[in-house]
Design a protein around this motif. Structure first.
Motif, mmCIF file in Angstrom:
data_model
loop_
_atom_site.group_PDB
_atom_site.id
_atom_site.type_symbol
_atom_site.label_atom_id
_atom_site.label_comp_id
_atom_site.label_asym_id
_atom_site.label_seq_id
_atom_site.Cartn_x
_atom_site.Cartn_y
_atom_site.Cartn_z
ATOM 1 N N GLN A 148 11.312 7.543 9.337
ATOM 2 C CA GLN A 148 10.427 8.148 8.344
ATOM 3 C C GLN A 148 9.062 7.467 8.327
ATOM 4 N N PHE A 149 8.051 8.254 8.017
ATOM 5 C CA PHE A 149 6.695 7.735 7.943
ATOM 6 C C PHE A 149 5.960 8.438 6.822
ATOM 7 N N PHE A 150 4.799 7.905 6.453
ATOM 8 C CA PHE A 150 3.988 8.546 5.425
ATOM 9 C C PHE A 150 2.512 8.333 5.716
ATOM 10 N N PHE A 151 1.688 9.211 5.116
ATOM 11 C CA PHE A 151 0.235 9.110 5.154
ATOM 12 C C PHE A 151 -0.216 8.673 3.768
ATOM 13 N N THR A 152 -1.339 7.977 3.694
ATOM 14 C CA THR A 152 -1.910 7.666 2.381
ATOM 15 C C THR A 152 -3.057 8.624 2.097
ATOM 16 N N TYR A 153 -3.227 8.952 0.821
ATOM 17 C CA TYR A 153 -4.344 9.795 0.402
ATOM 18 C C TYR A 153 -5.543 8.958 -0.023
ATOM 19 N N GLY A 154 -5.376 7.659 -0.115
ATOM 20 C CA GLY A 154 -6.456 6.757 -0.504
ATOM 21 C C GLY A 154 -5.989 5.321 -0.337
ATOM 22 N N LYS A 155 -6.805 4.377 -0.782
ATOM 23 C CA LYS A 155 -6.449 2.961 -0.696
ATOM 24 C C LYS A 155 -5.148 2.707 -1.457
ATOM 25 N N GLN A 156 -4.261 1.935 -0.847
ATOM 26 C CA GLN A 156 -2.981 1.589 -1.475
ATOM 27 C C GLN A 156 -2.670 0.121 -1.169
ATOM 28 N N PRO A 157 -3.462 -0.823 -1.665
ATOM 29 C CA PRO A 157 -3.287 -2.228 -1.291
ATOM 30 C C PRO A 157 -1.924 -2.805 -1.670
ATOM 31 N N HIS A 158 -1.257 -2.232 -2.647
ATOM 32 C CA HIS A 158 0.071 -2.730 -3.036
ATOM 33 C C HIS A 158 1.123 -2.474 -1.955
ATOM 34 N N LEU A 159 0.804 -1.632 -0.952
ATOM 35 C CA LEU A 159 1.731 -1.355 0.139
ATOM 36 C C LEU A 159 1.577 -2.336 1.308
ATOM 37 N N ASP A 160 0.481 -3.102 1.312
ATOM 38 C CA ASP A 160 0.221 -4.032 2.411
ATOM 39 C C ASP A 160 1.342 -5.062 2.527
ATOM 40 N N MET A 161 1.741 -5.334 3.769
ATOM 41 C CA MET A 161 2.771 -6.315 4.107
ATOM 42 C C MET A 161 4.159 -5.910 3.583
ATOM 43 N N LYS A 162 4.306 -4.649 3.178
ATOM 44 C CA LYS A 162 5.611 -4.102 2.786
ATOM 45 C C LYS A 162 5.990 -2.933 3.689
ATOM 46 N N TYR A 163 4.982 -2.202 4.162
ATOM 47 C CA TYR A 163 5.186 -1.050 5.029
ATOM 48 C C TYR A 163 4.289 -1.228 6.255
ATOM 49 N N THR A 164 4.863 -1.130 7.442
ATOM 50 C CA THR A 164 4.134 -1.375 8.680
ATOM 51 C C THR A 164 3.163 -0.243 8.992
ATOM 52 N N VAL A 165 1.896 -0.590 9.102
ATOM 53 C CA VAL A 165 0.855 0.351 9.496
ATOM 54 C C VAL A 165 0.921 0.518 11.009
ATOM 55 N N PHE A 166 0.968 1.781 11.487
ATOM 56 C CA PHE A 166 0.982 1.987 12.930
ATOM 57 C C PHE A 166 0.009 3.052 13.402
ATOM 58 N N VAL B 202 -5.242 8.562 10.551
ATOM 59 C CA VAL B 202 -5.846 9.867 10.805
ATOM 60 C C VAL B 202 -7.333 9.603 11.051
ATOM 61 N N ILE B 203 -7.810 9.967 12.242
ATOM 62 C CA ILE B 203 -9.221 9.728 12.556
ATOM 63 C C ILE B 203 -10.008 11.025 12.695
ATOM 64 N N ASP B 204 -9.307 12.149 12.634
ATOM 65 C CA ASP B 204 -9.961 13.453 12.689
ATOM 66 C C ASP B 204 -9.074 14.421 11.927
ATOM 67 N N GLY B 205 -9.668 15.371 11.256
ATOM 68 C CA GLY B 205 -8.877 16.346 10.524
ATOM 69 C C GLY B 205 -8.522 15.910 9.113
ATOM 70 N N LEU B 206 -9.358 15.077 8.516
ATOM 71 C CA LEU B 206 -9.073 14.632 7.148
ATOM 72 C C LEU B 206 -9.049 15.794 6.159
ATOM 73 N N GLU B 207 -9.652 16.932 6.547
ATOM 74 C CA GLU B 207 -9.590 18.107 5.674
ATOM 75 C C GLU B 207 -8.138 18.584 5.518
ATOM 76 N N THR B 208 -7.313 18.302 6.518
ATOM 77 C CA THR B 208 -5.890 18.638 6.405
ATOM 78 C C THR B 208 -5.245 17.817 5.298
ATOM 79 N N LEU B 209 -5.590 16.531 5.209
ATOM 80 C CA LEU B 209 -5.076 15.711 4.106
ATOM 81 C C LEU B 209 -5.551 16.257 2.762
ATOM 82 N N ASP B 210 -6.790 16.739 2.718
ATOM 83 C CA ASP B 210 -7.303 17.343 1.483
ATOM 84 C C ASP B 210 -6.409 18.496 1.044
#
Length: 136
Positions: free
Chosen positions: A75-93, A96-104
């Motif tokens: 399982q994986f997830f995307f963030t909709y904004g800054k989520q510093p409380h997730l740092d060092m708890k969930y591995t960033v791999f 999204v560098i293009d198509g941010l309108e899809t996240l919108d």
């Protein structure tokens, strides 16, 4: 990230599985296509790979979901904004560098008030994996 290269290998091996996978934001699964999880490509849970340089600091960060330390599977997830409380708890791999309108558009979807899952199914139709998915 990580000395044994789990995530770059995961990205290469999962490329075909990602395309067309049924996804629910914050409950996406490469293995089952149901959003409810499944086994990793290794058939077992695998360890976290944290880096002080990879943070949930911007919109569109892609991370492994888990049930606690070293319980990554599919399982994986995307963030909709800054989520510093997730740092060092969930591995960033990735990110999204293009198509941010899809996240919108995804963020605007009506969700179940208890589970926060979208009321309608959402599908990922296409994914482009760049050589360096963490390039900022």
């Amino acid at each position: 990230p990580g000395s044994d290269g789990h995530y770059p290998r995961l990205l290469r091996e999962a490329r075909e599985e990602i395309a067309g996978a049924l996804t629910k934001i914050f409950a996406s699964s490469l293995a089952t296509g149901t959003g409810k999880g499944g086994s990793s490509i290794w058939g077992r849970k695998f360890e976290d790979e944290f880096s002080e340089h990879l943070k949930h600091s911007v919109r569109g960060v892609l991370s492994m979901a888990n049930n606690g330390p070293n319980t990554n599977a599919s399982q994986f997830f995307f963030t909709y904004g800054k989520q510093p409380h997730l740092d060092m708890k969930y591995t960033v791999f990735g990110r999204v560098i293009d198509g941010l309108e899809t996240l919108d558009e995804l963020e605007k979807l009506p969700v179940n008030e208890k589970t926060f899952r979208p009321l309608t199914d959402v599908r990922i139709k296409e994914v482009v994996i760049h050589a360096n998915p963490l390039a900022f």
